[in-house]
Design a protein around this motif. Structure first.
Motif, PDB file in Angstrom:
ATOM      1  N   SER A   7      -9.833   2.846  14.619  1.00 51.83           N
ATOM      2  CA  SER A   7      -9.956   1.215  15.228  1.00 51.83           C
ATOM      3  C   SER A   7     -10.798   1.473  16.480  1.00 51.83           C
ATOM      4  O   SER A   7     -11.279   2.612  16.953  1.00 51.83           O
ATOM      5  CB  SER A   7      -8.430   1.064  15.778  1.00 51.83           C
ATOM      6  OG  SER A   7      -8.149   1.973  16.749  1.00 51.83           O
ATOM      7  N   ASP A   8     -11.178   0.304  16.874  1.00 53.68           N
ATOM      8  CA  ASP A   8     -12.040   0.151  17.911  1.00 53.68           C
ATOM      9  C   ASP A   8     -11.256   0.601  19.183  1.00 53.68           C
ATOM     10  O   ASP A   8     -12.096   1.048  20.078  1.00 53.68           O
ATOM     11  CB  ASP A   8     -12.427  -1.522  18.095  1.00 53.68           C
ATOM     12  CG  ASP A   8     -13.534  -1.563  19.149  1.00 53.68           C
ATOM     13  OD1 ASP A   8     -14.527  -1.206  18.907  1.00 53.68           O
ATOM     14  OD2 ASP A   8     -13.376  -2.055  20.309  1.00 53.68           O
ATOM     15  N   LYS A   9     -10.229   0.300  19.258  1.00 54.28           N
ATOM     16  CA  LYS A   9      -9.445   0.925  20.576  1.00 54.28           C
ATOM     17  C   LYS A   9      -9.562   2.399  20.476  1.00 54.28           C
ATOM     18  O   LYS A   9      -9.840   3.283  21.652  1.00 54.28           O
ATOM     19  CB  LYS A   9      -8.164   0.553  20.554  1.00 54.28           C
ATOM     20  CG  LYS A   9      -7.099   1.080  21.699  1.00 54.28           C
ATOM     21  CD  LYS A   9      -5.700   0.460  21.882  1.00 54.28           C
ATOM     22  CE  LYS A   9      -4.997   0.965  23.087  1.00 54.28           C
ATOM     23  NZ  LYS A   9      -3.606   0.330  23.315  1.00 54.28           N
TER      24      LYS A   9
END
Length: 531
Positions: free
Chosen positions: A450-452
């Protein structure tokens, strides 16, 4: 005033300083002051294969830590540079790249691509730069990058680095490093030159007319002075030159007065506009042992360029194929004590030695050796950061380190460029040619996340590429403390000739531009352009 007098005093025997001192000494009395040891005392600085050992050796590197970086999880990062004759040019990977011609469009008039070409050529004639022969694995990486949209290019010094990949030039000859020290000073007959190693410059002394009359330096357990007859040339590097100026009263008045230093010259730009290339390394495991050991293959791209955009845009990212077997142990020997022994604990040599001994023992284990032999990395480097850092004094004492704020990822553009660069590196690793050689992801950033999660990994894995510049930038504007002839504005006889004068960082490594700047500084002086 005490101390022997010299026509020129050059502070810093690094990539630029060796060139300045050697060229001026042909017709004048020159004193070259270097805080580190003589290069001949450390054979690894003379050998082309010694770069990995030099990086891990405490005697050859400044121990500096940045201020906590807000956009790197609050971490303090290691920002050491070479501390020996030859400077970082004696400990680096010997990458020689001029940069992209578009890098210099935002430099002042007289410093554009066509203006600096003769200086680059003069340095290269002395160094004898050349690429290393590509090995099968290096060729596989190049082929994979081509499959991912880059164009293969032999020779990366023609000024066009947009969307290309290939073997970069390196400054070596056989098994010998060709640093500026080796090329310009080692075993050369320069009767006008006096070299003093182990000499840490503490401050510059000025008279009432703002002329530098002497430098104060510590050596052999005592404080000495050397008198300046004509000019003082500062070549101490982008982290030390602004610090020395500020300790001497040249810098932002408010910052100087805050630590009790009487201002000599208000120079608001000293210490500001600090730039560097942050990077992350994405590790993979191949099917067979890696067959090269140098940073000899580079790719450059505009990572955020849309897929349907025309090629040839100015690059903002570069990619390096890294061979872990060549230097992972030495890199761990450098970094593990820093990470494990914060603050005063790091100063205890026996603890550093203990940790490094444990690393040596671990690398004697056959399973680990076999594993590491097949590990490679794709280093993703933010080549054109828009964020800027700053250097400020923490004290008026020369013995107290400066505060170095790198400013990494302070702008949304930098964060997006790094994300795009990581995506491009993944694309290269996923191409058929590299998959055939084996590219099993090991790093979290090398896997789809994920981007996070990606940002969490990126901020934890970011480190410097040791390409510091811009902290005494040259220019005609009021915020640039150095003019285009490399003279410190407001002072009578002080010049800066190192990467600190670079107004905008090139996308490539900075060793070549630093040497070019040293050559041009000597040109200005020899042409009678008095500071």
């Amino acid at each position: 005033m005490q101390g022997e007098a010299y026509d020129f005093v050059v502070v810093g025997g690094g990539s630029a300083g060796c060139i300045v001192a050697a060229r001026l000494a042909a017709g004048a009395r020159v004193l070259l002051l270097e805080a580190g040891d003589a290069a001949t005392a450390h054979p690894e600085t003379q050998s082309a294969d010694g770069f990995k050992d030099a990086f891990s050796k405490d005697a050859l590197m400044w121990h500096r830590m940045s201020a906590p970086q807000a956009d790197c999880g609050g971490r303090s990062l290691y920002v050491g540079t070479g501390r020996v004759m030859g400077g970082s040019g004696s400990v680096n990977g010997m990458v020689y790249t001029r940069g992209d011609r578009r890098d210099f469009e935002n430099w002042p008039a007289g410093w554009r691509w066509q203006d600096i070409g003769p200086a680059f050529a003069a340095v290269e004639a002395r160094l004898g730069v050349r690429p290393r022969p590509a090995t099968p694995f290096a060729l596989a990486f190049i082929d994979a990058a081509v499959e991912a949209g880059l164009a293969r290019k032999d020779g990366l010094n023609d000024g066009d680095l947009g969307g290309v990949v290939g073997a970069n030039d390196m400054n070596y000859e056989g098994d010998t490093r060709r640093s500026s020290y080796r090329a310009f000073l080692h075993r050369r007959d320069l009767p006008g030159l006096t070299v003093r190693t182990g000499a840490a410059v503490r401050r510059i002394l000025f008279d009432g007319s703002k002329a530098a009359v002497a430098v104060e330096f510590a050596a052999d357990g005592a404080v000495h002075q050397a008198r300046v007859g004509r000019e003082l040339v500062l070549c101490a590097g982008a982290l030390e030159t602004p610090r020395l100026l500020m300790l001497s009263g040249v810098g932002p008045v408010g910052d100087l007065e805050r630590v009790g230093i009487r201002p000599v010259q208000d120079a608001p730009g000293v210490g500001r506009h600090l730039q560097d290339h942050p990077n992350v390394c994405m590790f993979y495991r191949a099917r067979a042992p890696i067959d090269f050991q140098y940073p000899q293959v580079y790719g450059f791209d505009a990572a955020r360029r849309p897929a349907d955009a025309p090629k040839g845009q100015a690059p903002d990212t570069c990619f390096v194929c890294y061979a872990a077997p060549a230097s992972l142990k030495q890199s761990m020997a450098r970094m593990v004590p820093i990470l494990a022994l914060p603050g005063r604990l790091y100063r205890l040599a026996f603890l550093r030695k203990l940790l490094r001994g444990l690393i040596d023992l671990a690398f004697l284990l056959p399973p680990l050796r076999r594993f590491v032999a097949q590990v490679f990395g794709i280093v993703v480097i933010l080549g054109k950061p828009t964020s800027r850092g700053r250097i400020t004094l923490a004290s008026s004492s020369p013995d107290v380190p400066a505060k170095i704020d790198l400013g990494y990822y302070a702008t949304p553009q930098d964060r997006e460029t790094m994300r795009a660069g990581i995506a491009k590196a993944r694309d290269i690793a996923a191409r058929a040619t590299l998959r055939a050689a084996g590219a099993t992801p090991l790093s979290a950033g090398a896997k789809p996340v994920s981007d996070k999660a990606l940002w969490k990994w990126l901020t934890a894995a970011t480190m410097t590429t040791f390409h510091f510049c811009g902290s005494c930038r040259m220019g005609d504007d009021a915020d640039s403390p150095v003019d285009t002839r490399l003279r410190v504005k407001g002072l009578r006889n002080v010049r800066v000739a190192d990467a600190s004068v670079i107004p905008e960082i090139p996308v490539s490594a900075l060793n070549a531009p630093a040497m070019m700047i040293g050559w041009r500084a000597a040109d200005f002086i020899l042409q009678g352009d008095a500071a």
